[in-house]
Design a protein around this motif. Structure first.
Motif, short mmCIF file in Angstrom:
data_model
loop_
_atom_site.label_atom_id
_atom_site.label_comp_id
_atom_site.label_asym_id
_atom_site.label_seq_id
_atom_site.Cartn_x
_atom_site.Cartn_y
_atom_site.Cartn_z
N ALA A 39 0.85 -1.19 0.00
CA ALA A 39 0.00 0.00 0.00
C ALA A 39 0.89 1.24 0.00
O ALA A 39 1.98 1.21 0.55
N ASN A 40 0.45 2.29 -0.62
CA ASN A 40 1.19 3.56 -0.68
C ASN A 40 2.61 3.40 -1.19
O ASN A 40 3.55 3.90 -0.60
N SER A 41 2.78 2.67 -2.28
CA SER A 41 4.11 2.52 -2.84
C SER A 41 4.65 3.89 -3.23
O SER A 41 3.90 4.76 -3.68
N ALA A 50 6.05 1.03 -12.22
CA ALA A 50 7.18 0.43 -11.50
C ALA A 50 6.66 -0.48 -10.40
O ALA A 50 7.16 -1.60 -10.21
N ALA A 51 5.64 -0.05 -9.68
CA ALA A 51 5.10 -0.87 -8.60
C ALA A 51 4.59 -2.19 -9.16
O ALA A 51 4.82 -3.26 -8.57
N ALA A 52 3.93 -2.12 -10.31
CA ALA A 52 3.41 -3.35 -10.92
C ALA A 52 4.57 -4.26 -11.32
O ALA A 52 4.53 -5.48 -11.12
N ARG A 53 5.61 -3.65 -11.87
CA ARG A 53 6.77 -4.44 -12.26
C ARG A 53 7.39 -5.11 -11.04
O ARG A 53 7.80 -6.28 -11.09
N ALA A 91 13.63 5.83 1.35
CA ALA A 91 12.26 5.31 1.23
C ALA A 91 12.23 4.09 0.31
O ALA A 91 11.50 3.13 0.56
N ALA A 92 13.05 4.15 -0.74
CA ALA A 92 13.10 3.01 -1.67
C ALA A 92 13.67 1.79 -0.96
O ALA A 92 13.17 0.67 -1.11
N ARG A 150 8.98 -5.31 0.51
CA ARG A 150 8.50 -6.15 -0.59
C ARG A 150 9.14 -7.53 -0.58
O ARG A 150 8.53 -8.51 -0.95
N LEU A 151 10.40 -7.57 -0.18
CA LEU A 151 11.12 -8.84 -0.28
C LEU A 151 11.32 -9.52 1.07
O LEU A 151 12.09 -10.47 1.19
#
Ligand SMILES: Cc1cc2nc3c(=O)[nH]c(=O)nc-3n(C[C@H](O)[C@H](O)[C@H](O)COP(=O)(O)O)c2cc1C
Ligand code: SF4
Ligand code: FES
Lengths: 440, 169, 793
Positions: free
Chosen positions: B5-7, B13-16, B48-49, B56-57
């Motif tokens: 949420a809130n990427s 990019a989020a989809a990728r 933040a990234a 994500r991982l």
């Protein structure tokens, strides 16, 4: 974009489809593409391995390990999945052959990967390109997508029930060491590119702990051609125990630098003087780095040697990655040696002491010598350091740094000493200021 | 729906990234490419990234930093819009790599790993980029330029400055 | 694996196939140097110090990664190998600051030792060294980067060993650096920090002085300390620790705690409390003189004689006039077994009361009852390292029994042990678990019932009863099952769980509690309804105590009695019930209160007499951890003006006119051959005994010698009759089984268990006086909010 060169002395196997738009799958198919893999499915793993063994193909990544034999080490049955890994990390200075393969003939890599998979019983292959090759990744990605679209990849490939194969493509993000096979696996697992303890070797415990075949992109790209022409026929193109042809990138001070396909065992002198058109501007040859920057240098008098793994070994150097870098008389070996060690210092992963500290101290010492603050003792020190790195590091990067250093200091010792005395041979290229940046 | 949420990333990019995290036998494998793609989008790998990618991982932020700091193409500070990377390794060096680097320094008025005041360009001296037979060579972002001369470099930089340059992503 | 024989330097060495060469050599007495190798942690092969030559191998091999096979031939010290190691050291020293004279590790540094051994002192580098400022990562962890040799021990210790993963490796090549998980850029003070359990294991593992401890750094040189092996006071695991002690003007100050000799049952482990929280002993607020409440109602300094006299007279009077049953006695969980035993004996035989209790942190009585008549069913801490299957029900070992958690992680990681966990909370150990059952709140009783066969209880324990059935079946089939029980299970629930375990052949149990000797306190009978060894009141076995068989008041009843004006006196030894049980100070206004304490605790301030007490690090004796492992406690620190609880009880008894040779069976010469060991460890009174021996006079045990009471404990307390004196005195742990002769206590006992609720950074009342623990608590509060992260693979 790379400029294409050719020469009548070339023996064309790998380059067969270059310059013809074979990155397009239709063109590739037109040029007999994906026939080898279908033959491989029909004949089965034993056949593939036997052809590969007969071909005498030795790994094009640098170490020259016989490919067929490597494949045969993979256990037939394994609890964990098996993988094929294509090493497209190409980072050895002087080497740009895989670059052209990905650009001109990406499907040959895909097809080769599939064949390797069939040979070892793997259903998943990875093609790993160095991070800088983003534009090549796009080409490879497209090729893979096209192959999926045709049903060549995925489930029941070529309509063969139960024959599955998938390919994942990706890049690194800037690290020479990741070209080392186990470091590449670490990188592919999302970790720092630090090599693994060996044994176990990848064929037994590799990617994700499964048996893995890892081959250089050129090695893999050769595979479909070999299956098509037959192992023996391929082997005959080369010399004993060094089958076939290979891509040689000739760069530096030559008239016609480029990537040439020459039979194994081809004369180094002819490669420089005939194929690559001789020394640029008619200058005199000073030295040759014959197989990427990690190979000990050959002097102008030592180039009457055949370009295969065994002959180069006898000549005290290596065939390496096939990147031949030619140095004319204007080059200062002191400077050149410094630039080479700067690279390895920058790229050492830092895991083991001799490599991490050794490359650093050699670079610092040579840097001082280059800047004019050297003493004769420094030359001894550099040799001592390199000798004490040799064979003692965790992975071969340490050797790759020590070997050329030893070559330079031993073969050009006088030049180092003269340099320290103020008699500088050659024309320095790096300025003082640049020197700080060299190796960053 | 995005896995997060809130990427902080663009929807594309989020989809990728969602997809990347699923294709490997082990999720973590997506880390290096993800970092590079994140950098492509943001210009560098921001804190933040790092945190989003870690999430994500299923990694610690520290894991991500450990990996991030290993690879020389990844940076934690912004570079210029066009990052000019001049190779000075042996093959390029022998054919004028340093001259090209010097030329770029003079032309752009910046040194190694510096960014022009307008943020358009940054400059880096890099190790061998695999274009030895077409030396001297450089990359602007991911695009290769080889057989360089100072005149050619001027034209290339001009193209980028005026928005005509190729920018492979 | 089968044994194989290899040849090392011409010597035959036999070890199981697959043993690492470096270990096989160590066993055979051949030392191979190593920086990155650390037993039990993953292999690195990074430092290249352990290079050896294997016959027919073209390159030098690393002994730390070579698994041996039959017939191999190795050479470990040839000129070639010596040169390789020397060169490696020279490379390391190139950037090393060589600040050994001011380095904490100076004198116990592996790099220093190796440099000395290989004579690698010459340097040929003209370039300046890379200097970096030292960094304070936390109140207890400092990092001196230039000293770091990048062996990665710390990184692995933190990740693999502690399951914390707070340290990483960043950058590469010669810029590689060990980095903590909270980077400078994210901290308001612009400094890097380490957010972790602050165990200090990284410091211990560091072969050099790159990581140093906040409590010890720059304090002393290793050779200026005395090193005393004793037992940590903080939790129920009771780790063996080595305290570094330095003389001061008023005693002996403890400056360091570590476990480098790995001689105890905790192996190489110590948690942050064990490593740093000895500092309460050096606290300025220590009471160092007896205090007696004067006519004005103020506590004022008094002489020992006056204080003892006052207490003796008052207690004598209370016993004689109001009767012993109006006196209450509360003991502590950090007393030695000897003190706890003596205290209850004093209460029962001198004060003539059964009003005895202690702060109970687990239901050891129910546990003993449930296992009555069984043998071989209780586990030692050592079993947590070797059991094949472990079930943990309740508790939170990572926080409350860190050594247990360490062992379990090690067993899972290195020996493939299977861990099963059932808890109402997501405790950290679940990350190592094969299966984790999240229980409903208060679901332990239901779980115990379900496991014991009552299927209907399942739905009160968990949501997914089917999964719980599988869980139960798996456990039933488990081989070598160890069941660790948290203090949440008590009384009937605990018995049911034990009942389930007993149905599985060879299953063993342990009940986890808090503090170093809470098990000992229960074993020694600091209980109103039970004599030592869980012996029923009035038992023949303790005939010499007299036959009082009416249970006394428990902890809460004592305070109720006090509030009702029915408690004439309360004698508190090393406990802080006022804070713990939230007692209203007014409740004690009519009670004469004696408190033996280190600090002016919430209880001590209410006392009529406060006697300054020594702590566990300042006395000798024995303690029993919650597994039932008995260990020796040795005197390390010393503080002028304090006395051991043991001595104080004896003095009070003496002042009451008690017959001391009956209370302390001293002077009987039983096992008097052990006099010297005792004397060396037990303080002044026993030095006298040593002197006597030296004068060829008959050694006399002093009445302050805990060993005299140990004789009686061995004689009377079930289970403790098995104590092997030599084991104990050699500093070894031994597992004792409670040999309960218990008759079932009629009716339901009251559940008085109150877990301490301690975390890694608290330790009961003591913790309030540890500057380091307070610092660490403050440090925790500056921690950045973190995403919900899990460990990397
Ligand atoms: C430091 C180092 C860097 C290497 N870099 C590469 C590389 O960039 N590409 C490559 O194919 N092999 C590289 N190798 C060799 C690989 O480890 C491996 O031997 C090779 O990929 C095997 O493939 P082949 O048998 O087809 O040659 C490198 C090895 C070392 C030690
Ligand atoms: S800090 Fe110490 S233990 Fe950790 S890697 Fe550095 S030298 Fe080794
Ligand atoms: S101990 Fe073997 S390489 Fe470090």
């Amino acid at each position: 974009m790379p400029t294409f060169v050719s020469h009548p002395e070339e023996v064309i196997v790998l380059k067969k489809r270059w310059g013809q738009g074979a990155a397009d799958i239709e063109k590739y198919l037109e040029l007999d593409g994906y026939k080898a893999v279908q033959e491989a499915i029909a004949q089965g793993p034993e056949w593939i391995v036997s052809v590969m063994k007969a071909s005498g193909l030795r790994g094009r990544g640098g170490a020259g390990f016989p490919t067929g034999m490597k494949w045969s080490f993979v256990p037939k049955v394994s609890e964990k999945p098996k993988y094929v890994l294509v090493n497209g990390d190409e980072s050895e200075p002087g080497t740009c052959k895989d670059h052209v393969i990905f650009l001109e003939d990406p499907h040959s890599v895909i097809e080769g990967t599939m064949i390797a998979g069939l040979a070892i019983g793997s259903k998943l292959g990875f093609i790993y390109l160095r991070g800088e090759y983003r534009y090549l990744l796009k080409i490879v990605e497209k090729a893979v997508a096209d192959a999926y679209a045709k049903g060549f990849l995925g489930k029941n490939i070529f309509g063969k029930e139960g024959v599955d194969f998938d390919i994942i493509t990706q890049t690194g993000a800037g690290a020479y060491e990741v070209g080392e096979e186990s470091a590449l696996m670490e990188s592919l697992e999302g970790k720092r590119g630090v090599p693994r303890i060996k044994p176990p070797f990848p064929a037994i415990v590799g990617l994700y702990g499964g048996p893995t075949v890892i081959n250089n992109a050129e090695t893999i790209a050769s595979v479909p051609h070999i299956l098509m022409m037959g192992g023996e026929a391929y082997a005959k193109l080369g010399t004993e125990r060094n089958g076939g042809t290979r891509l040689f990138g000739i760069s530096g001070h030559v008239e016609r630098p480029g990537v040439y396909e020459l039979p194994m065992g081809y004369s180094l002198r002819k490669a420089i003087y005939e194929v690559a058109g001789g020394i640029k501007g008619g200058k005199k040859l000073k030295a040759v780095v014959p197989g990427g920057s990690s190979c000990p240098v050959l002097t102008a008098d030592e180039i009457d040697v055949g370009l295969d793994f065994d002959q180069m070994g006898k000549a005290g150097t290596m065939l390496g990655s096939g990147g031949i870098v030619v140095l004319d008389e204007t080059v200062s070996i002191v400077e050149f040696a410094l630039r080479v060690i700067s690279f390895y210092q920058h790229e050492s992963c830092g895991w083991c002491i001799p490599c991490r500290e050794g490359t650093d101290w050699i670079k610092k010492t040579l840097g001082r010598v280059y800047a004019g603050g050297g003493t004769k003792k420094d030359v001894d020190n550099v040799q001592y350091l390199a000798e004490n790195m040799m064979g003692r590091t965790f992975c071969p990067l340490g050797d790759a740094a020590a070997m050329p250093t030893l070559g330079f200091v031993k073969k050009f010792r006088k030049e180092f000493e003269d340099y320290i005395d103020g008699h500088k041979a050659g024309t320095p290229i790096m300025t003082e200021q640049q020197l700080v940046g060299a190796g960053h | 729906m995005s896995a997060i949420a809130n990427s902080i990333f663009s929807p594309e990019a989020a989809a990728r990234f969602d997809k990347l995290a699923t294709i490997y036998p082990v999720k973590r494998s997506a880390l290096v490419p993800m970092l590079l793609y994140a950098q492509d989008e943001i210009g560098y790998v921001s804190e933040a990234a790092i945190q989003e990618i870690a999430k994500r991982l299923d990694l610690f932020d520290l894991d991500v930093r450990n990996v991030l700091s290993y690879y020389s193409m990844l940076r934690t500070k912004p570079a210029g819009k066009y990052n000019v990377q001049v190779c000075t390794n042996i093959s390029c060096m022998l054919r004028g790599g340093y001259e090209i680097l010097d030329h770029c320094k003079a032309k752009l008025g910046i040194g190694h790993k510096q960014v022009t005041a307008d943020g358009q360009f940054s400059l880096e001296e890099v190790e061998c980029i695999g274009a030895c037979c077409w030396a001297p060579a450089m990359q602007v972002n991911y695009d290769f330029h080889d057989d360089l001369t100072t005149i050619k470099v001027d034209a290339i930089l001009q193209d980028y400055a005026e928005g005509r340059g190729k920018d492979v992503k | 694996m089968a044994d194989v024989t290899i040849t090392v330097d011409g010597k035959k060495v036999t070890a199981p196939a697959g043993t690492l060469l470096i270990e096989a050599c160590k066993t055979a007495g051949i030392e191979i140097p190593a920086f990155c190798y650390y037993p039990g942690l993953s292999l690195q092969g990074a430092c290249r110090m352990c290079v050896v030559r294997q016959e027919k191998n073209p390159k030098l091999a690393t002994a730390c990664t070579t698994a041996i096979a039959d017939g191999q031939v190795f050479f470990t010290e040839t000129p070639e190998i010596t040169q390789a190691r020397k060169a490696t050291l020279q490379l390391l020293l190139g950037n090393h600051p060589l600040d050994c004279p001011v380095c904490d590790a100076g004198g116990e540094c592996e790099l220093q030792d190796m440099t000395f051994k290989y004579g690698a002192a010459d340097s040929f580098y003209a370039e300046p060294k890379n200097h970096r400022e030292e960094q304070k990562w936390s109140p207890v962890v400092y990092f001196d980067r230039p000293r770091c040799i990048l062996c990665y021990r710390c990184v692995r210790m933190c990740g693999e060993g502690m399951d914390v993963f707070a340290l990483g490796i960043q950058n590469r090549g010669s810029s590689s650096v060990i980095a903590p998980n909270s980077p400078a850029a994210l901290n308001p003070d612009d400094l890097a920090h380490v957010d972790c359990e602050q165990c200090g294991m990284c410091i211990d593992a560091c072969p050099v002085g790159a990581l140093t401890s906040g409590t010890y750094r720059y304090k002393t040189r290793p050779w200026e300390m005395n090193h005393v092996a004793t037992v940590c006071t903080h939790c129920g695991d009771g780790c063996k620790t080595t305290l570094g002690v330095r003389s001061t003007s008023d005693g002996a100050e403890i400056v360091r705690g570590d476990n480098r000799d790995k001689s105890g049952m905790n192996g190489d482990f110590l948690c942050n409390k064990g490593r740093y929280a000895f500092d309460f002993a050096n606290h300025d607020d220590r009471i160092t003189t007896p205090l007696v409440r004067n006519a004005a109602g103020k506590l004022e300094a008094a002489s020992w004689e006056a204080a003892f006299d006052h207490i003796g007279r008052k207690l004598r009077m209370d016993v004689d006039t109001r009767g012993g049953e109006t006196i209450g006695v509360i003991g502590g969980n950090r007393l030695t077994n000897e003190e706890a035993y003596l205290l209850q004996k004093f209460a029962r035989t001198v004060l003539k009361t059964n009003n005895i209790d202690h702060h109970r942190t687990a239901d050891h009585v129910a546990f003993a009852q449930a296992l009555a008549g069984q043998s071989g069913r209780t586990a030692s801490l050592r079993d947590t390292l070797t059991s094949k299957t472990v079930l943990v029900v309740g508790g939170d070992p990572s926080n409350q029994s860190p050594a247990t958690a360490w062992n379990l992680r090690t067993a899972v990681r290195n020996s493939g042990a299977k861990l099963y966990i059932a808890n109402t909370e997501d405790i950290k150990l679940r990350r190592q678990a094969k299966a984790f059952v999240k229980l409903q709140p208060f679901g332990y009783g239901a779980l115990a019932g379900f496991l014991a066969g009552d299927d209907s209880a399942g739905s009160s324990a968990v949501n997914d009863v089917e999964a719980l059935k599988t869980f139960r079946e798996t456990l039933k089939a488990a081989e070598g099952l160890l069941i660790l029980v948290g203090s949440e299970l008590r009384g009937g629930d605990l018995k049911k769980l034990v009942e389930f375990g007993l149905s599985i052949p060879d299953a063993k149990f342990a009940l986890l509690s808090d503090y170093v000797n809470s098990r000992g306190a229960a074993d020694m009978g600091l209980l109103p309804d039970m004599l030592p060894g869980y012996t029923p009141l009035g038992s023949e076995r303790f005939a010499e105590y007299g036959k009082a068989s009416t249970p006394g008041l428990d902890m809460l009843e004592m305070f109720d009695a006090a509030a009702a004006g029915k408690l004439s006196a309360l004698y508190v030894v090393g406990a802080n019930p006022v804070l713990r049980y939230g007692i209203d100070s007014a409740a004690l206004k009519d009670t004469f209160v004696v408190v033996q304490e280190m600090f002016m605790t919430e209880t001590a301030v209410l006392a009529d007499v406060v006697l300054p007490a020594a702590n566990l690090y300042e006395k000798a004796g024995s303690v029993t951890n919650h597994y039932g492992d008995l260990q020796q406690v040795n005197k390390a620190g010393d503080r002028a003006g304090v006395r051991s609880d043991f001595e104080m009880i004896v003095r009070v008894a003496d002042k009451m006119g008690a017959h001391i040779p009956t209370l302390i069976p001293f002077g009987k010469g039983l096992r008097s051959d052990m006099g010297q060991t005792r004397g060396a460890q037990s303080g002044e009174a026993d030095r006298h005994a040593v002197w006597l021996t030296a004068q060829n006079l008959e050694p006399r045990l002093s009445p302050f010698d805990p060993m005299a009471i140990l004789d009686e404990i061995q004689r009377l307390v079930p289970g403790y009759d098995k104590v092997l004196r030599l084991q104990l005195l050699s500093g070894n742990d031994q597992h004792l089984e409670t040999d309960s002769t218990l008759v079932q206590i009629a009716g339901q006992r009251k559940d008085l268990v109150l877990p301490s609720g301690d975390t890694l950074f608290t330790s009961g009342t003591l913790g309030h006086y540890s500057a380091m623990l307070l610092d660490l608590q403050a440090n925790e509060s500056r921690r950045l909010p973190v995403l919900d992260q899990t460990a990397a693979d």
